[in-house]
Design a protein around this motif. Structure first.
Motif, PDB file in Angstrom:
ATOM      1  N   GLN A 104      -1.891   2.939  -3.564  1.00  0.00           N
ATOM      2  CA  GLN A 104      -2.475   3.798  -4.589  1.00  0.00           C
ATOM      3  C   GLN A 104      -1.841   5.168  -4.392  1.00  0.00           C
ATOM      4  O   GLN A 104      -2.187   5.878  -3.454  1.00  0.00           O
ATOM      5  CB  GLN A 104      -4.001   3.850  -4.444  1.00  0.00           C
ATOM      6  CG  GLN A 104      -4.659   2.510  -4.719  1.00  0.00           C
ATOM      7  CD  GLN A 104      -6.163   2.551  -4.577  1.00  0.00           C
ATOM      8  OE1 GLN A 104      -6.738   1.899  -3.698  1.00  0.00           O
ATOM      9  NE2 GLN A 104      -6.818   3.317  -5.431  1.00  0.00           N
ATOM     10  N   PRO A 105      -0.906   5.532  -5.243  1.00  0.00           N
ATOM     11  CA  PRO A 105      -0.091   6.721  -4.996  1.00  0.00           C
ATOM     12  C   PRO A 105      -0.827   8.037  -5.167  1.00  0.00           C
ATOM     13  O   PRO A 105      -0.348   9.067  -4.700  1.00  0.00           O
ATOM     14  CB  PRO A 105       1.028   6.587  -6.037  1.00  0.00           C
ATOM     15  CG  PRO A 105       0.435   5.751  -7.122  1.00  0.00           C
ATOM     16  CD  PRO A 105      -0.481   4.795  -6.448  1.00  0.00           C
ATOM     17  N   GLU A 106      -1.972   8.021  -5.804  1.00  0.00           N
ATOM     18  CA  GLU A 106      -2.722   9.254  -6.066  1.00  0.00           C
ATOM     19  C   GLU A 106      -4.002   9.279  -5.248  1.00  0.00           C
ATOM     20  O   GLU A 106      -4.813   8.354  -5.338  1.00  0.00           O
ATOM     21  CB  GLU A 106      -3.065   9.372  -7.559  1.00  0.00           C
ATOM     22  CG  GLU A 106      -1.850   9.348  -8.460  1.00  0.00           C
ATOM     23  CD  GLU A 106      -2.188   8.870  -9.871  1.00  0.00           C
ATOM     24  OE1 GLU A 106      -1.689   9.468 -10.827  1.00  0.00           O
ATOM     25  OE2 GLU A 106      -2.952   7.880 -10.008  1.00  0.00           O
TER      26      GLU A 106
ATOM     27  N   VAL B 172      -5.883   4.879 -13.210  1.00  0.00           N
ATOM     28  CA  VAL B 172      -5.789   4.935 -11.753  1.00  0.00           C
ATOM     29  C   VAL B 172      -4.743   3.903 -11.348  1.00  0.00           C
ATOM     30  O   VAL B 172      -4.868   2.724 -11.665  1.00  0.00           O
ATOM     31  CB  VAL B 172      -7.140   4.641 -11.083  1.00  0.00           C
ATOM     32  CG1 VAL B 172      -7.016   4.775  -9.572  1.00  0.00           C
ATOM     33  CG2 VAL B 172      -8.220   5.570 -11.609  1.00  0.00           C
ATOM     34  N   LYS B 173      -3.730   4.367 -10.646  1.00  0.00           N
ATOM     35  CA  LYS B 173      -2.553   3.530 -10.418  1.00  0.00           C
ATOM     36  C   LYS B 173      -2.653   2.693  -9.148  1.00  0.00           C
ATOM     37  O   LYS B 173      -3.249   3.118  -8.144  1.00  0.00           O
ATOM     38  CB  LYS B 173      -1.304   4.411 -10.340  1.00  0.00           C
ATOM     39  CG  LYS B 173      -0.990   5.119 -11.644  1.00  0.00           C
ATOM     40  CD  LYS B 173       0.244   5.987 -11.509  1.00  0.00           C
ATOM     41  CE  LYS B 173       0.543   6.703 -12.818  1.00  0.00           C
ATOM     42  NZ  LYS B 173       1.714   7.604 -12.681  1.00  0.00           N
ATOM     43  N   CYS B 174      -2.041   1.511  -9.229  1.00  0.00           N
ATOM     44  CA  CYS B 174      -1.979   0.609  -8.078  1.00  0.00           C
ATOM     45  C   CYS B 174      -0.725  -0.230  -8.185  1.00  0.00           C
ATOM     46  O   CYS B 174      -0.414  -0.771  -9.256  1.00  0.00           O
ATOM     47  CB  CYS B 174      -3.201  -0.300  -8.051  1.00  0.00           C
ATOM     48  SG  CYS B 174      -3.158  -1.613  -6.800  1.00  0.00           S
ATOM     49  N   THR B 175       0.019  -0.314  -7.097  1.00  0.00           N
ATOM     50  CA  THR B 175       1.140  -1.246  -7.024  1.00  0.00           C
ATOM     51  C   THR B 175       0.917  -2.168  -5.840  1.00  0.00           C
ATOM     52  O   THR B 175       0.227  -1.809  -4.882  1.00  0.00           O
ATOM     53  CB  THR B 175       2.480  -0.510  -6.875  1.00  0.00           C
ATOM     54  OG1 THR B 175       2.445   0.304  -5.706  1.00  0.00           O
ATOM     55  CG2 THR B 175       2.768   0.346  -8.096  1.00  0.00           C
ATOM     56  N   TYR B 176       1.497  -3.329  -5.896  1.00  0.00           N
ATOM     57  CA  TYR B 176       1.227  -4.333  -4.873  1.00  0.00           C
ATOM     58  C   TYR B 176       2.523  -4.948  -4.365  1.00  0.00           C
ATOM     59  O   TYR B 176       3.571  -4.873  -5.022  1.00  0.00           O
ATOM     60  CB  TYR B 176       0.310  -5.426  -5.428  1.00  0.00           C
ATOM     61  CG  TYR B 176       0.946  -6.252  -6.526  1.00  0.00           C
ATOM     62  CD1 TYR B 176       0.812  -5.885  -7.865  1.00  0.00           C
ATOM     63  CD2 TYR B 176       1.692  -7.384  -6.225  1.00  0.00           C
ATOM     64  CE1 TYR B 176       1.407  -6.620  -8.873  1.00  0.00           C
ATOM     65  CE2 TYR B 176       2.286  -8.136  -7.233  1.00  0.00           C
ATOM     66  CZ  TYR B 176       2.140  -7.745  -8.561  1.00  0.00           C
ATOM     67  OH  TYR B 176       2.736  -8.474  -9.546  1.00  0.00           O
ATOM     68  N   SER B 177       2.405  -5.563  -3.222  1.00  0.00           N
ATOM     69  CA  SER B 177       3.514  -6.308  -2.633  1.00  0.00           C
ATOM     70  C   SER B 177       2.933  -7.573  -2.010  1.00  0.00           C
ATOM     71  O   SER B 177       2.120  -7.490  -1.082  1.00  0.00           O
ATOM     72  CB  SER B 177       4.225  -5.470  -1.574  1.00  0.00           C
ATOM     73  OG  SER B 177       5.225  -6.235  -0.929  1.00  0.00           O
ATOM     74  N   VAL B 178       3.312  -8.717  -2.576  1.00  0.00           N
ATOM     75  CA  VAL B 178       2.848 -10.000  -2.043  1.00  0.00           C
ATOM     76  C   VAL B 178       3.964 -11.017  -2.171  1.00  0.00           C
ATOM     77  O   VAL B 178       4.882 -10.839  -2.974  1.00  0.00           O
ATOM     78  CB  VAL B 178       1.611 -10.533  -2.803  1.00  0.00           C
ATOM     79  CG1 VAL B 178       0.445  -9.571  -2.720  1.00  0.00           C
ATOM     80  CG2 VAL B 178       1.952 -10.853  -4.243  1.00  0.00           C
ATOM     81  N   SER B 179       3.879 -12.050  -1.396  1.00  0.00           N
ATOM     82  CA  SER B 179       4.743 -13.202  -1.596  1.00  0.00           C
ATOM     83  C   SER B 179       3.917 -14.241  -2.340  1.00  0.00           C
ATOM     84  O   SER B 179       2.809 -14.546  -1.956  1.00  0.00           O
ATOM     85  CB  SER B 179       5.216 -13.752  -0.252  1.00  0.00           C
ATOM     86  OG  SER B 179       4.121 -14.057   0.569  1.00  0.00           O
ATOM     87  N   GLY B 180       4.444 -14.711  -3.433  1.00  0.00           N
ATOM     88  CA  GLY B 180       3.675 -15.654  -4.232  1.00  0.00           C
ATOM     89  C   GLY B 180       2.863 -14.942  -5.289  1.00  0.00           C
ATOM     90  O   GLY B 180       3.055 -13.760  -5.580  1.00  0.00           O
TER      91      GLY B 180
END
Lengths: 111, 114
Positions: free
Chosen positions: A6-8, A21-29
């Motif tokens: 969550q960059p903010e 409200v921002k969110c980025t994710y990192s997952v496999s699958g």
């Protein structure tokens, strides 16, 4: 390993204006993504989730979130903010595994 | 219906003492989680119970921390020889079987170690 960002730390918005409200994710699958809200001195309340299907997910209190696979994002949105929306918002990724939370974004809606 | 409940809501203890925190999950929820929320650390996973399987203890920060779940329902988190860095809000959550289901959180126990 799964992670969300969550960059903010803080988002300020005027009452009646749209909020994001921002969110980025990192997952496999394929990700299972969640948004939770925490009001002062309260536990976390579930807002909405993305599992599969439509990229636009609608949840509680008029909130919605858009899953964007190419941008690995899951931003929380509301067309018209209320003062009562002021709280701490957490994005999380998980499923059968324990949830991995972002650091949280504090939303302040100003009258 | 009743949600997840936790007790006590607040606990103040002295450094070196043991504490027990209790979680009553929603009836019928097979999965139970403990998390810790502290300033500067965000929300950290501690331990996870799923049915009769061995618990996932991978998040416990030290061997002073332990948890059990009796009869597949109530869970107790025990912290031995508390330290000041253990001060945090301890949150319990439960969910029904199935990883696509959301977790429901209790109100938390605020632990202060003096």
């Amino acid at each position: 390993a799964q992670s969300v960002a969550q960059p903010e730390d803080q988002v300020n918005v005027a009452e009646g204006n749209p909020l994001t409200v921002k969110c980025t994710y990192s997952v496999s699958g394929n990700p299972y993504l969640f948004w939770y809200v925490q009001y002062p001195n309260r536990g976390l309340q579930f807002l909405l989730k993305y599992i599969t299907g439509d990229n636009l997910v609608k949840g509680s209190y008029g909130f919605e979130a858009e899953f964007n696979k190419s941008q690995t994002s899951f931003h929380l949105k509301k067309p018209s903010a209320l003062v009562s929306d002021s709280a701490l918002y957490f994005c999380a990724v998980g499923g059968n595994t324990p949830l991995v939370f972002g650091k949280g974004t504090r939303l302040s809606v100003i009258a | 219906g009743a949600g997840v409940s936790q007790s006590p809501s607040n606990k103040v203890t002295e450094k070196g003492k043991d504490v027990e925190l209790r979680c009553d999950p929603i009836s019928g929820h097979t999965a139970l989680y403990w998390y810790r929320q502290s300033l500067g650390q965000g929300l950290e996973f501690l331990i996870y119970f799923q049915g009769n399987s061995a618990p996932d203890k991978s998040g416990l920060p030290s061997d002073r921390f332990s948890a059990e779940r009796t009869g597949g329902s109530v869970s107790t988190l025990t912290i031995q020889r508390t330290q000041q860095e253990d001060s945090a809000v301890y949150l319990c959550a439960s969910r029904v079987a199935g990883g696509n289901n959301e977790q429901f959180f209790g109100p938390g126990t605020r632990l202060t170690v003096l």
